[in-house]
Scaffold this active site. Structure first.
Site, PDB file in Angstrom:
ATOM      1  N   LYS A 121       0.828  -1.221   0.000  1.00 13.78           N
ATOM      2  CA  LYS A 121       0.000   0.000   0.000  1.00 13.78           C
ATOM      3  C   LYS A 121       0.856   1.261   0.000  1.00 13.78           C
ATOM      4  O   LYS A 121       2.039   1.231   0.328  1.00 13.78           O
ATOM      5  CB  LYS A 121      -0.993  -0.046   1.164  1.00 13.78           C
ATOM      6  CG  LYS A 121      -2.107  -1.050   0.831  1.00 13.78           C
ATOM      7  CD  LYS A 121      -3.217  -1.118   1.836  1.00 13.78           C
ATOM      8  CE  LYS A 121      -4.284  -2.107   1.312  1.00 13.78           C
ATOM      9  NZ  LYS A 121      -5.294  -2.423   2.312  1.00 13.78           N
ATOM     10  N   ARG A 127      -3.377 -10.282   4.730  1.00 12.63           N
ATOM     11  CA  ARG A 127      -3.810 -10.345   3.324  1.00 12.63           C
ATOM     12  C   ARG A 127      -2.672  -9.780   2.485  1.00 12.63           C
ATOM     13  O   ARG A 127      -2.353  -8.593   2.591  1.00 12.63           O
ATOM     14  CB  ARG A 127      -5.082  -9.509   3.165  1.00 12.63           C
ATOM     15  CG  ARG A 127      -5.638  -9.487   1.756  1.00 12.63           C
ATOM     16  CD  ARG A 127      -6.897  -8.605   1.701  1.00 12.63           C
ATOM     17  NE  ARG A 127      -7.448  -8.550   0.363  1.00 12.63           N
ATOM     18  CZ  ARG A 127      -7.008  -7.746  -0.593  1.00 12.63           C
ATOM     19  NH1 ARG A 127      -6.019  -6.901  -0.367  1.00 12.63           N
ATOM     20  NH2 ARG A 127      -7.558  -7.765  -1.783  1.00 12.63           N
TER      21      ARG A 127
HETATM   22  N1  HH2 Z   1      -7.318  -4.041   0.887  1.00 10.21           N
HETATM   23  C1  HH2 Z   1      -7.661  -4.028  -0.424  1.00 10.21           C
HETATM   24  C2  HH2 Z   1      -8.741  -4.797  -0.865  1.00 10.21           C
HETATM   25  N2  HH2 Z   1      -9.444  -5.585  -0.024  1.00 10.21           N
HETATM   26  N3  HH2 Z   1      -9.795  -6.428   2.149  1.00 10.21           N
HETATM   27  C3  HH2 Z   1      -9.475  -6.455   3.451  1.00 10.21           C
HETATM   28  N4  HH2 Z   1     -10.157  -7.217   4.302  1.00 10.21           N
HETATM   29  N5  HH2 Z   1      -8.433  -5.710   3.955  1.00 10.21           N
HETATM   30  C4  HH2 Z   1      -7.683  -4.892   3.159  1.00 10.21           C
HETATM   31  O1  HH2 Z   1      -6.764  -4.214   3.667  1.00 10.21           O
HETATM   32  C5  HH2 Z   1      -8.009  -4.828   1.760  1.00 10.21           C
HETATM   33  C6  HH2 Z   1      -9.096  -5.629   1.289  1.00 10.21           C
HETATM   34  C7  HH2 Z   1      -6.916  -3.162  -1.386  1.00 10.21           C
HETATM   35  O2  HH2 Z   1      -5.832  -3.818  -1.930  1.00 10.21           O
HETATM   36  P1  HH2 Z   1      -5.782  -4.575  -3.340  1.00 10.21           P
HETATM   37  O3  HH2 Z   1      -6.810  -5.639  -3.428  1.00 10.21           O
HETATM   38  O4  HH2 Z   1      -4.399  -5.064  -3.500  1.00 10.21           O
HETATM   39  O5  HH2 Z   1      -6.026  -3.464  -4.431  1.00 10.21           O
HETATM   40  P2  HH2 Z   1      -7.320  -2.979  -5.204  1.00 10.21           P
HETATM   41  O6  HH2 Z   1      -8.360  -2.573  -4.213  1.00 10.21           O
HETATM   42  O7  HH2 Z   1      -6.813  -1.812  -6.039  1.00 10.21           O
HETATM   43  O8  HH2 Z   1      -7.819  -4.104  -6.053  1.00 10.21           O
END
Ligand code: HH2
Length: 277
Positions: free
Chosen positions: A220, A255
């Site tokens: 992040k 995660r």
């Molecule tokens: N962060 C993201 C998405 N889902 N779910 C939980 N429970 N906790 C988190 O910190 C979290 C999440 C964001 O990260 P990412 O999936 O890598 O990116 P994007 O939202 O751009 O797909």
């Protein structure tokens, strides 16, 4: 301690590793890499080989400023991937804010609902209660389009803990099994770098709620702000440091994109915490 998920439970004696598979064109780190279902499935299998206990499949980016994805498109992206993974015995968590998508994913074999909007939708709470799925209740302020302009708190740790406690209690009151609930402070969701750091430093205040705690720091932007690493894919070392510290402070699950690195970081941190005299 165990986390009840639909088909049984996951032991929390060892840190639960949730591997990330974004079936999206625009996720901040892996957007566009796994839009093809075969590539998404192959990547998920790699993560399982590296030690992932769960694979989190998402079809809508929730990065700051992201545009919402229509339900039909989200279903089209995630369901074939969930179905194929679940059929081969992979535990799948569905990362969605839409009850209809969660429902279809559960029908396709998912065992956990990961709802970044914190089960605010009553239909999502009903589904969680009726399905017996594990649920992740995450804290977010506003929605992804607006959340960074709402990053204002008097006491971020107390406010996030209070939100998670109320949302978890509401879910339990509506029939979700208390041991099915996992809470997540929502690192990066309507938070400045300082807020993220305070939540990680004071994670024991979230752990004290008594639910399993999931932490999602992976790649992040606050890690980029600290290290100067502009490319999210270059932030896995920084992510591993947060995994170690989160485990040391009581996190039960993480995660992550890089499961192999997180596995080692969590194992070392847990060994230090448990070292016998
Ligand atoms: N962060 C993201 C998405 N889902 N779910 C939980 N429970 N906790 C988190 O910190 C979290 C999440 C964001 O990260 P990412 O999936 O890598 O990116 P994007 O939202 O751009 O797909």
């Amino acid at each position: 301690m165990n986390w009840r998920i639909r088909t049984g439970s996951l032991s929390l004696d060892e840190t639960v590793l949730m591997g990330i598979v974004n079936v999206t064109p625009d996720s901040f780190s892996d957007g566009g890499s796994f839009l093809d279902p075969d590539q998404a499935v192959a990547h998920a299998r790699r993560l399982v080989d590296e030690g992932a206990h769960l694979v989190d499949v998402g079809g809508e980016s929730t990065r700051p400023g992201a545009e919402p994805v229509p339900e039909a498109e989200e279903l089209r992206r995630v369901i074939p991937v969930v179905r194929e993974l679940a059929a081969s015995g992979v535990r799948v968590s569905i990362d969605t804010r839409k009850p209809k998508v969660a429902e279809a994913a559960l029908e396709a074999g998912a065992v956990v609902i990961n709802d970044v909007s914190g089960l605010t939708d009553p239909a999502m709470r009903r589904l969680a209660a009726e399905s017996g799925a594990g649920v992740v209740v995450m804290h977010m302020k506003g929605d992804p389009r607006t959340m960074q302009s709402q990053a204002v708190y008097t006491d971020v740790v107390a406010e996030v803990a209070d939100f998670l406690r109320r949302r978890a209690e509401e879910a339990v009151a509506e029939g979700v099994h208390p041991e099915a609930v996992c809470v997540d402070p929502g690192i990066g969701f309507g938070k400045t770098t300082e807020h993220n750091l305070l939540l990680l430093r004071d994670l024991p205040a979230i752990v004290a709620l008594g639910y399993p705690v999931l932490v999602g720091t992976s790649r992040k932007s606050f890690l980029g702000a600290i290290t100067g690493r502009e490319n999210p894919a270059d932030r896995d070392l920084a992510t591993a440091v947060t995994v170690a510290l989160a485990v040391e402070r009581g996190a039960h699950a993480v995660r992550v994109h890089d499961v192999a690195a997180a596995r080692e970081a969590a194992a070392v941190a847990a060994a230090i915490v448990r070292a016998a005299p």
